[in-house]
Motif scaffolding. Structure first.
Motif: not given
Length: 289
Positions: A227-240
């Protein structure tokens, strides 16, 4: 002016409060930031985690919570005072942190939820402007403000969004916890049309209570990354943020012998501590505190 971030998910039990409190403590201690936590959630979890039940009970009885602020606007009364309601030394670390302040919530919020829509009739202001009018002059005292929002998109949450620059969505990486993300994004976009001073932007999604050995968690993360790659989300935080009993323990104010962040969040080789440490650093990179 500070960076103001609302923390939202429509589903409870996703680690929203734990992330709010941990970010506040790491930013205050390791990064010397002046932090204000605004607890808008009627469950009062952030409040109790930062000042304990005894102090919360006293302040609730004295009308020093956000319930009193909103009730004043419903009943046309004048009991709430912002100066005395902000708790200026909070957390069970180091006997309390001078740079971590709290505007507490109250369980009594539940009693007035259905009446909030009528605020405009008594106070002659928009219902989502109540918090803004109360705290505007206080915000300049802080570097960052974290708002723990209730698990809905009602008037109380809108009050948080109305003073925010960004919002964060913490989620367990599974179908049920991520199901409401599109609704949150759509509702905030609609709310932005009402704001008079700039829109609230989605900062990103944080995976919490993550288990690397659970297949559905990894599948959901791949879906979010897509979804980030599609532009639906700005980012998924790298930290889990991992699932760890220590995370729940960290919200227990009366824990004895806690003086450092590593004591409070250390778990399984300090992985939990390191995760929150990285999250605080990652957050600062994105909002440029």
């Amino acid at each position: 002016m500070p960076k103001v971030i609302s923390i939202i998910n429509l589903k409870g039990g996703v680690g929203k409060t734990t992330i709010t409190v941990a970010l506040a403590e790491f930013l205050a201690i390791e990064h010397n930031k002046r932090v204000l936590v605004i607890d808008l959630d009627p469950q009062t979890n952030s409040t109790v985690a930062l000042i304990g039940e005894d102090e919360w009970t006293k302040r609730n009885q004295n009308g020093q919570t956000l319930h009193a602020l909103f009730k004043d606007h419903i009943d046309d009364t004048y009991t709430f005072e912002i100066e005395s309601s902000i708790v200026r030394k909070t957390s069970n670390l180091h006997g309390g942190l001078d740079t971590l302040h709290l505007l507490p919530s109250s369980l009594d919020f539940v009693k007035i939820q259905d009446r909030l829509i009528h605020i405009w009739q008594t106070a002659l202001i928009r219902p989502f402007d109540v918090l803004k009018n109360a705290v505007n002059q206080q915000l300049e005292n802080y570097d960052i403000v974290l708002i723990d929002c209730p698990p809905n998109l009602g008037i109380v949450t809108q009050n948080g969004l109305n003073i925010s620059d960004w919002y964060l969505i913490p989620t367990i990486p599974d179908h049920l916890s991520t199901y409401g993300i599109p609704q949150i994004i759509s509702s905030v976009k609609n709310f932005n049309r009402k704001k008079s001073d700039g829109e609230v932007k989605l900062l990103g999604v944080i995976a919490s209570m993550y288990r690397s050995n659970v297949n559905r968690h990894n599948l959901t993360l791949r879906s979010l990354e897509s979804q980030v790659q599609q532009g639906l989300l700005p980012r998924l935080f790298e930290t889990r943020i991992p699932l760890a009993s220590k995370a729940a323990d960290a919200t227990y104010f009366d824990a004895e012998g806690i003086n450092t962040l590593k004591q409070k969040y250390g778990n399984n080789g300090d992985y939990l501590y390191q995760s929150f440490q990285r999250l605080a650093e990652e957050l600062q990179t994105y909002v440029q505190i």
